[in-house]
Design a protein around this motif. Structure first.
Motif, mmCIF file in Angstrom:
data_model
loop_
_atom_site.group_PDB
_atom_site.id
_atom_site.type_symbol
_atom_site.label_atom_id
_atom_site.label_comp_id
_atom_site.label_asym_id
_atom_site.label_seq_id
_atom_site.Cartn_x
_atom_site.Cartn_y
_atom_site.Cartn_z
ATOM 1 N N ALA A 183 57.684 4.313 41.693
ATOM 2 C CA ALA A 183 57.487 3.608 40.422
ATOM 3 C C ALA A 183 58.596 2.572 40.227
ATOM 4 O O ALA A 183 58.374 1.500 39.688
ATOM 5 N N ASP A 184 59.801 2.897 40.674
ATOM 6 C CA ASP A 184 60.922 1.972 40.650
ATOM 7 C C ASP A 184 61.142 1.549 42.104
ATOM 8 O O ASP A 184 61.640 2.324 42.909
ATOM 9 N N TRP A 185 60.770 0.335 42.452
ATOM 10 C CA TRP A 185 60.753 -0.090 43.856
ATOM 11 C C TRP A 185 62.117 -0.456 44.404
ATOM 12 O O TRP A 185 62.279 -0.709 45.586
ATOM 13 N N PHE A 186 63.150 -0.461 43.553
ATOM 14 C CA PHE A 186 64.501 -0.838 43.970
ATOM 15 C C PHE A 186 65.470 0.257 43.544
ATOM 16 O O PHE A 186 65.483 0.645 42.372
ATOM 17 N N VAL A 187 66.276 0.748 44.483
ATOM 18 C CA VAL A 187 67.252 1.794 44.190
ATOM 19 C C VAL A 187 68.605 1.387 44.780
ATOM 20 O O VAL A 187 68.671 0.922 45.919
ATOM 21 N N VAL A 197 72.208 2.830 45.925
ATOM 22 C CA VAL A 197 72.834 4.093 46.317
ATOM 23 C C VAL A 197 74.335 3.846 46.479
ATOM 24 O O VAL A 197 74.754 3.096 47.350
ATOM 25 N N LYS A 198 75.116 4.485 45.609
ATOM 26 C CA LYS A 198 76.564 4.353 45.655
ATOM 27 C C LYS A 198 77.147 5.649 46.186
ATOM 28 O O LYS A 198 76.872 6.713 45.647
ATOM 29 N N THR A 199 77.950 5.531 47.236
ATOM 30 C CA THR A 199 78.613 6.697 47.813
ATOM 31 C C THR A 199 80.116 6.508 47.646
ATOM 32 O O THR A 199 80.664 5.490 48.072
ATOM 33 N N MET A 200 80.753 7.475 47.002
ATOM 34 C CA MET A 200 82.195 7.456 46.793
ATOM 35 C C MET A 200 82.800 8.677 47.475
ATOM 36 O O MET A 200 82.319 9.788 47.283
ATOM 37 N N VAL A 201 83.867 8.440 48.260
ATOM 38 C CA VAL A 201 84.523 9.509 49.014
ATOM 39 C C VAL A 201 85.944 9.688 48.491
ATOM 40 O O VAL A 201 86.671 8.711 48.301
ATOM 41 N N LYS A 202 86.301 10.944 48.246
ATOM 42 C CA LYS A 202 87.661 11.272 47.802
ATOM 43 C C LYS A 202 88.000 12.666 48.305
ATOM 44 O O LYS A 202 87.214 13.592 48.132
ATOM 45 N N ASN A 203 89.161 12.788 48.950
ATOM 46 C CA ASN A 203 89.629 14.078 49.478
ATOM 47 C C ASN A 203 88.592 14.733 50.390
ATOM 48 O O ASN A 203 88.324 15.927 50.277
ATOM 49 N N ALA A 204 87.983 13.955 51.269
ATOM 50 C CA ALA A 204 87.015 14.430 52.267
ATOM 51 C C ALA A 204 85.727 14.993 51.662
ATOM 52 O O ALA A 204 84.975 15.683 52.325
ATOM 53 N N ALA A 205 85.470 14.695 50.396
ATOM 54 C CA ALA A 205 84.205 15.056 49.751
ATOM 55 C C ALA A 205 83.580 13.759 49.234
ATOM 56 O O ALA A 205 84.273 12.769 49.021
ATOM 57 N N MET A 242 77.129 10.985 45.952
ATOM 58 C CA MET A 242 76.139 9.933 46.143
ATOM 59 C C MET A 242 75.346 9.810 44.842
ATOM 60 O O MET A 242 74.801 10.797 44.358
ATOM 61 N N VAL A 243 75.302 8.595 44.284
ATOM 62 C CA VAL A 243 74.607 8.341 43.033
ATOM 63 C C VAL A 243 73.488 7.341 43.302
ATOM 64 O O VAL A 243 73.709 6.298 43.921
ATOM 65 N N TYR A 244 72.298 7.679 42.828
ATOM 66 C CA TYR A 244 71.098 6.861 43.020
ATOM 67 C C TYR A 244 70.733 6.251 41.679
ATOM 68 O O TYR A 244 70.446 6.981 40.732
ATOM 69 N N GLU A 245 70.762 4.913 41.581
ATOM 70 C CA GLU A 245 70.517 4.224 40.319
ATOM 71 C C GLU A 245 69.403 3.195 40.463
ATOM 72 O O GLU A 245 69.043 2.813 41.577
ATOM 73 N N ASP A 246 68.948 2.690 39.312
ATOM 74 C CA ASP A 246 67.883 1.683 39.313
ATOM 75 C C ASP A 246 68.416 0.254 39.358
ATOM 76 O O ASP A 246 67.651 -0.695 39.321
ATOM 77 N N GLY A 247 69.729 0.069 39.434
ATOM 78 C CA GLY A 247 70.317 -1.259 39.442
ATOM 79 C C GLY A 247 70.713 -1.739 38.060
ATOM 80 O O GLY A 247 71.381 -2.746 37.912
ATOM 81 N N ASN A 248 70.291 -1.016 37.036
ATOM 82 C CA ASN A 248 70.637 -1.342 35.659
ATOM 83 C C ASN A 248 71.453 -0.234 35.008
ATOM 84 O O ASN A 248 71.474 -0.115 33.785
ATOM 85 N N GLY A 249 72.075 0.614 35.826
ATOM 86 C CA GLY A 249 72.916 1.673 35.299
ATOM 87 C C GLY A 249 72.202 2.978 34.989
ATOM 88 O O GLY A 249 72.835 3.945 34.606
ATOM 89 N N HIS A 250 70.873 3.034 35.144
ATOM 90 C CA HIS A 250 70.126 4.276 34.900
ATOM 91 C C HIS A 250 70.176 5.136 36.160
ATOM 92 O O HIS A 250 69.750 4.706 37.227
ATOM 93 N N GLU A 251 70.685 6.333 36.032
ATOM 94 C CA GLU A 251 70.840 7.225 37.177
ATOM 95 C C GLU A 251 69.563 8.024 37.425
ATOM 96 O O GLU A 251 69.062 8.698 36.539
ATOM 97 N N HIS A 252 69.068 7.943 38.655
ATOM 98 C CA HIS A 252 67.901 8.726 39.073
ATOM 99 C C HIS A 252 68.315 10.111 39.569
ATOM 100 O O HIS A 252 67.649 11.109 39.303
ATOM 101 N N GLU A 281 84.289 3.979 49.680
ATOM 102 C CA GLU A 281 83.016 3.808 48.969
ATOM 103 C C GLU A 281 82.147 2.809 49.705
ATOM 104 O O GLU A 281 82.640 1.972 50.461
ATOM 105 N N ILE A 282 80.862 2.927 49.472
ATOM 106 C CA ILE A 282 79.898 1.974 50.005
ATOM 107 C C ILE A 282 78.679 1.980 49.083
ATOM 108 O O ILE A 282 78.336 3.018 48.516
ATOM 109 N N THR A 283 78.073 0.812 48.946
ATOM 110 C CA THR A 283 76.847 0.678 48.181
ATOM 111 C C THR A 283 75.753 0.194 49.125
ATOM 112 O O THR A 283 75.960 -0.756 49.885
#
Length: 118
Positions: free
Chosen positions: A57-61, A63-71, A74-84, A98-100
Motif C-alpha cells: 500500500a505504501d510503495w516507498f520505504v 530503512v534506517k540501520t543504526m549500530v551501537k556497541n555491536a548491536a 533497524m527502523v522502517y519508515e514511509d519517508g515522512n517520519g511514520h514508522e512501519h 549507520e546506513i539508510t
C-alpha cells in the motif's frame, strides 16, 4: 570482514543489473556490493521479511540501520517520519555506525537500493 570505503557507496547511481534474493525482492548493484563487502546479507534478508509484512500500500520505504556497541536497530519508515516497523539486532559486526537504504515497489518486486540509486 572485508573493509570498504564508505565513499565508494556514493559512486553507485542507478543500476545496470538486479539481483534476486527472493521471489519478490531484488538488490541493485549498490546494495549487492554493500551486502558482499560488509558481509551483511542478513540485513537484506531482514529488510525483505519486513517489506512482506508492510505490504505494498505504501510503495516507498526508508530503512534506517543504526549500530551501537555491536548491536543494531533497524527502523522502517514511509519517508515522512511514520514508522512501519522496528527490529532490534542483538549482535552485528556491521562496519558502519549507520546506513539508510530505500525500498521501492515496482508493481512486481521490492527493489532494495542505496539512496544514490533512487
Amino acid at each position: 570482514m572485508s573493509l570498504f570505503d564508505l565513499s565508494t557507496l556514493t559512486e553507485f547511481t542507478g543500476t545496470e543489473r538486479y539481483y534476486r534474493i527472493s521471489r519478490r525482492h531484488l538488490l541493485t548493484d549498490g546494495t549487492k556490493y554493500l551486502a558482499e563487502q560488509a558481509q551483511c546479507f542478513w540485513m537484506m534478508d531482514a529488510i525483505a521479511s519486513h517489506l512482506m509484512e508492510i505490504g505494498t500500500a505504501d510503495w516507498f520505504v526508508v530503512v534506517k540501520t543504526m549500530v551501537k556497541n555491536a548491536a543494531a536497530v533497524m527502523v522502517y519508515e514511509d519517508g515522512n517520519g511514520h514508522e512501519h516497523a522496528r527490529q532490534e539486532i542483538p549482535y552485528t559486526d556491521f562496519p558502519l555506525a549507520e546506513i539508510t537504504l530505500y525500498a521501492c515497489w515496482d508493481g512486481e518486486h521490492w527493489v532494495i537500493m542505496l539512496p544514490s540509486e533512487y
